[in-house]
Enzyme design. Structure first.
Site, PDB file in Angstrom:
ATOM      1  N   GLU A 143       0.865  -1.191   0.000  1.00  0.00           N
ATOM      2  CA  GLU A 143       0.000   0.000   0.000  1.00  0.00           C
ATOM      3  C   GLU A 143       0.897   1.234   0.000  1.00  0.00           C
ATOM      4  O   GLU A 143       1.807   1.353   0.809  1.00  0.00           O
ATOM      5  CB  GLU A 143      -0.881  -0.034   1.258  1.00  0.00           C
ATOM      6  N   ASN A 180      -9.248   4.065  -1.053  1.00  0.00           N
ATOM      7  CA  ASN A 180     -10.500   4.790  -1.214  1.00  0.00           C
ATOM      8  C   ASN A 180     -11.682   3.984  -0.673  1.00  0.00           C
ATOM      9  O   ASN A 180     -12.700   4.543  -0.277  1.00  0.00           O
ATOM     10  CB  ASN A 180     -10.700   5.111  -2.697  1.00  0.00           C
ATOM     11  N   GLY A 240     -19.173   4.654   0.916  1.00  0.00           N
ATOM     12  CA  GLY A 240     -20.396   4.639   1.721  1.00  0.00           C
ATOM     13  C   GLY A 240     -20.724   3.324   2.405  1.00  0.00           C
ATOM     14  O   GLY A 240     -21.733   3.227   3.105  1.00  0.00           O
ATOM     15  N   GLY A 241     -19.922   2.300   2.179  1.00  0.00           N
ATOM     16  CA  GLY A 241     -20.179   1.017   2.828  1.00  0.00           C
ATOM     17  C   GLY A 241     -21.457   0.340   2.355  1.00  0.00           C
ATOM     18  O   GLY A 241     -22.107  -0.393   3.105  1.00  0.00           O
ATOM     19  N   ARG A 276     -27.272   7.251 -11.271  1.00  0.00           N
ATOM     20  CA  ARG A 276     -26.440   8.392 -10.881  1.00  0.00           C
ATOM     21  C   ARG A 276     -26.237   9.417 -11.988  1.00  0.00           C
ATOM     22  O   ARG A 276     -26.282  10.607 -11.763  1.00  0.00           O
ATOM     23  CB  ARG A 276     -25.075   7.886 -10.394  1.00  0.00           C
ATOM     24  N   ILE A 326     -18.594  -2.384  -4.268  1.00  0.00           N
ATOM     25  CA  ILE A 326     -18.034  -3.312  -3.269  1.00  0.00           C
ATOM     26  C   ILE A 326     -18.157  -4.759  -3.755  1.00  0.00           C
ATOM     27  O   ILE A 326     -17.164  -5.491  -3.744  1.00  0.00           O
ATOM     28  CB  ILE A 326     -18.671  -3.108  -1.879  1.00  0.00           C
TER      29      ILE A 326
END
Lengths: 505, 505
Positions: A73, A81, A86-87, A332, A488
């Site tokens: 990393e 990110n 927003g999970g 979106r 995700i």
């Protein structure tokens, strides 16, 4: 022209001349052949990036028998990110859908995404991801991720199928995944920057160059290590929304002044290095702006999750007309484009407002915060609200009356909004209100991959040996516009897929 | 599903799985460092590609003092895709505009293109090209190109500003340019394929690898020469509309069955090699289909130029409804999208028809040919026409009546068509009719360049030394949709610009 830079998206038009001014990033070495390379280290599997894709790949590789897996990393912290998103996690046919009696299927989820992709999404990849989404969700549950006890129906989804972490943020997944990685023996290295591939005699990837003790954003010499990789490299390096130069080359209006929800490390060098190796660039021009963001705070902030949750039972109002201007749960791109068209009489940006009944908004944990931090406001009457935002009162009152009829009849003749989740939720005082303005959020483009997470060589048409890619660094999957909560599952499924491919190769 | 493959564009949806089947092109060597390179030859300036951009670059370089300029062409014939395009050349403030009393300016031409580009065109490059377009037109006149004695107003242009060669084809320009090249001592080499760059110690381009005795489309070993280049390389290798694999990676519906106007050599390897060097990919996803093409013939054919000429004084009719469905002179993307929506009751492709008064169409040299070759038809009455194409007669007659009113009033309330060029040209029997269906025509995407035709390195942000690019291989200039007749000025101006930059470097 707007005097508020945050709002200037469509007001700024600049050419390549401006964009091509030297960027801050230091020059990086081009990938080298092995001739004369001295190896500093050897590992079994090397993963670049520690977001959803990288972490899921590391866990899956270990589960499949890998003994020496390393995650690198570049930032000082892990999670990339992913940790600040927003999970939100979409999957079809989940336990929560069964509990709530929601009928869904892999095909339905794929079709919703194909529609948002406007005909150019990759159906084979979407299908692969939707089929394995439940499995990826299970991995997060296994390691201890916690979700709200309800599903959400996000824009463009035909049913409620989205889980959200209780912390309303991706860290609710990356943290448990990272802990699991360490528990099972995955080696994690931060402040280490990928600088290029090392190729074997047949142009296969056999190692990488890594810049040690790297400090992001600083122009530094530092030592570079040559790391030999036995099984292969998984590139999980994320998108490029924070690379102003690159995003402006695709859309000259996306200047540095335009808001962005991404972590600062989302600068795309990993993708660039794969292009140098011969990966096929797909859909870089399709950069998504989030229609749920607020011009009153930086980045993703508190409002984004607040409005994502509230859109189904709220009305979005153009302040010039006092009327609705979009389906509040369209995809979106549809919504971001509609918001960017909200202008005052001079053509300057006039951020629209999202009006929600306080009683319906308060269930979400962010509601208190948006009010506390002055990025959202509570009003006891429609008159106060209209006065505060300088909205014409009469058409506003009429619009709310009409919309409440749609709530009652469960039919929105104005914009065709699916009113299922709005049932019984009339727009009534007191109100919670936030302002909306799109922010750069997600890169649909990247390197082309197949359903094995292999990266195609542009000239031979074959997969580049020893190389795999997963997550936002890949492109073409979602087409023109990705649906919310589909990142995700994509990152995790393709990370897991890359791990399986590498262990079978 | 359509049974006619030619018409199947939106009916075919395939994923990466299908697209990633090995392509026919042989593997090509990756660019190499000079270590150990043995040079076979040395030249002053090396140009890859012999279309408008390459030829204009060669002439301009020689005019600027270069003594040893070489053009390499992979095909057996010269001119590339340029030689078979429509020969349409837009420029502002030309002698013909003055003669016809047409008011125009650089800014007007740029604005027309910005509009078609939908906000993401590169204004600096469009401005540079429009400013030098007259100069490029003059170069073609100097070497003997001949044009029709009238201007045309093409779709999306706010005025008539387009010249067209008397042969209605790009060869009317490439042939005289090629002759001029030979006259002034430019060396031309055919059947020689570019295979990669050779880099100096600072990653500057100092040479190229060339495959001699190349036969297009054949998998062949052959000899590769290493050519040292003293001043620099100009890549003028064109677009990739014939690379099925790549175009499908950007749009899965653009399968091999979809019609394409391009020469077979438009396969994009030159662009790919520049990406491997670090050039920035811009707008590859924006692939343009020509709305003037016919499903009744292959490639660009006879109909394309016929309909380009006739659109201003014709009506396009949806055969299902008998009514107009678009502004016949909107930009290409607007019209192609509208045509693709023309479907029968089952959703199968139903190519619309373009109806023109025979008296107005016959001025164009292709009119006789489209009728002779049965790709266009002449009808003495509206009844015969309607019967032949199975169009409902009553709405068709009414539509023609209404449209003729617009011709009279010079105002089209239906689609906002600019009626200037339609003045006095009523739709009256006898009629000439062709069928329309979009074909893949032009790649808006490619490598990013600046107004010096320099190619930017993605990681350093600086220009790659020794490398220049011009023409369709470059990207981002036109944004989402290029206007017709704007490619020749772009190719020629940027070719000339590359030559000037190389002589100054």
């Amino acid at each position: 022209m707007s005097t508020n830079n945050l709002l200037g998206r469509r007001n700024f038009i600049k050419g390549i001349g401006a964009a091509s001014i030297a960027i801050a990033a230091p020059a990086m070495a081009i990938s080298e052949k092995t001739d004369g390379v001295e190896w500093d280290k050897e590992v079994e599997i090397l993963i670049v990036g520690s977001g959803f894709a990288g972490l899921a790949a590391a866990i899956e590789a270990t589960r499949q028998g890998a003994k020496d897996v390393h995650i690198f990393e570049k930032m000082s912290y892990y999670g990339g990110n992913s940790a600040i998103n927003g999970g939100l996690f979409a999957a079809p046919q989940t336990p929560m859908q069964k509990k709530e009696g929601i009928k869904d299927s892999v095909d339905t989820m794929v079709q919703d995404q194909v529609n948002a992709g406007r005909g150019i999404a990759d159906v084979a990849l979407l299908d692969h991801i939707a089929k394995h989404a439940m499995e990826a969700l299970q991995m997060t549950l296994d390691v201890g991720a916690e979700y709200h006890p309800y599903l959400q129906q996000l824009g463009g989804h035909s049913v409620a199928r989205t889980y959200q972490t209780t912390v309303s943020c991706g860290a609710g997944i990356t943290q448990p995944l990272l802990e699991e990685c360490r528990k099972i023996g995955v080696h994690t290295h931060n402040r280490t920057k990928f600088e290029g591939f090392i190729l074997g005699q047949n142009d296969e990837v056999i190692g990488v160059k890594m810049h040690d003790n790297y400090y992001f954003g600083e122009d530094q010499p530092g030592k570079t290590s040559n790391i030999r990789v036995k099984r292969g490299v998984i590139m999980a390096t994320g998108g490029f929304a924070q690379n102003i130069d690159l995003r402006m080359s695709q859309d000259p209006t996306l200047t540095a002044e335009v808001g962005c929800t991404n972590a600062p490390g989302a600068t795309g060098e990993g993708m660039y290095q794969m292009f140098r190796l011969g990966a096929v660039p797909v859909h870089l021009a399709h950069i998504q702006s989030g229609p749920w963001a607020s011009p009153d705070e930086g980045g993703f902030g508190y409002v984004s999750n607040y409005s994502i949750y509230n859109f189904p039972h709220s009305i979005a109002i153009n302040r010039l007309t006092g009327q609705r201007f979009m389906n509040e749960i369209a995809d979106r791109k549809t919504r971001a484009d509609a918001e960017l068209n909200c202008r005052d009489a001079k053509g300057d940006a006039l951020p629209p407002i999202l009006i929600t009944s306080y009683k319906d908004s308060k269930k979400h944990p962010n509601t208190k915060k948006v009010i506390k931090y002055n990025v959202g406001w509570k009003f006891d009457s429609i008159e106060d609200l209209a006065k505060h935002f300088e909205v014409p009162l009469t058409p506003l009152k009429q619009q709310i009356g009409e919309y409440n009829e749609y709530v009652k009849t469960q039919n929105d003749p104005q914009f065709g909004k699916n009113m299922t989740e709005a049932k019984g939720k009339f727009i009534e005082a007191p109100f919670t209100v936030v302002r909306l303005w799109p922010k750069v959020h997600y890169c649909q483009g990247g390197v082309q991959i197949n359903t094995k997470a292999e990266v195609k060589d542009s000239l031979t048409g074959k997969s580049i040996k020893g190389l795999y890619a997963a997550g936002e660094v890949t492109g073409g999957i979602h087409g023109v516009s990705r649906l919310g909560s589909c990142s995700i599952p994509e990152c995790m499924v393709m990370g897991m897929t890359a791990a399986r491919s590498i262990m079978k190769a």
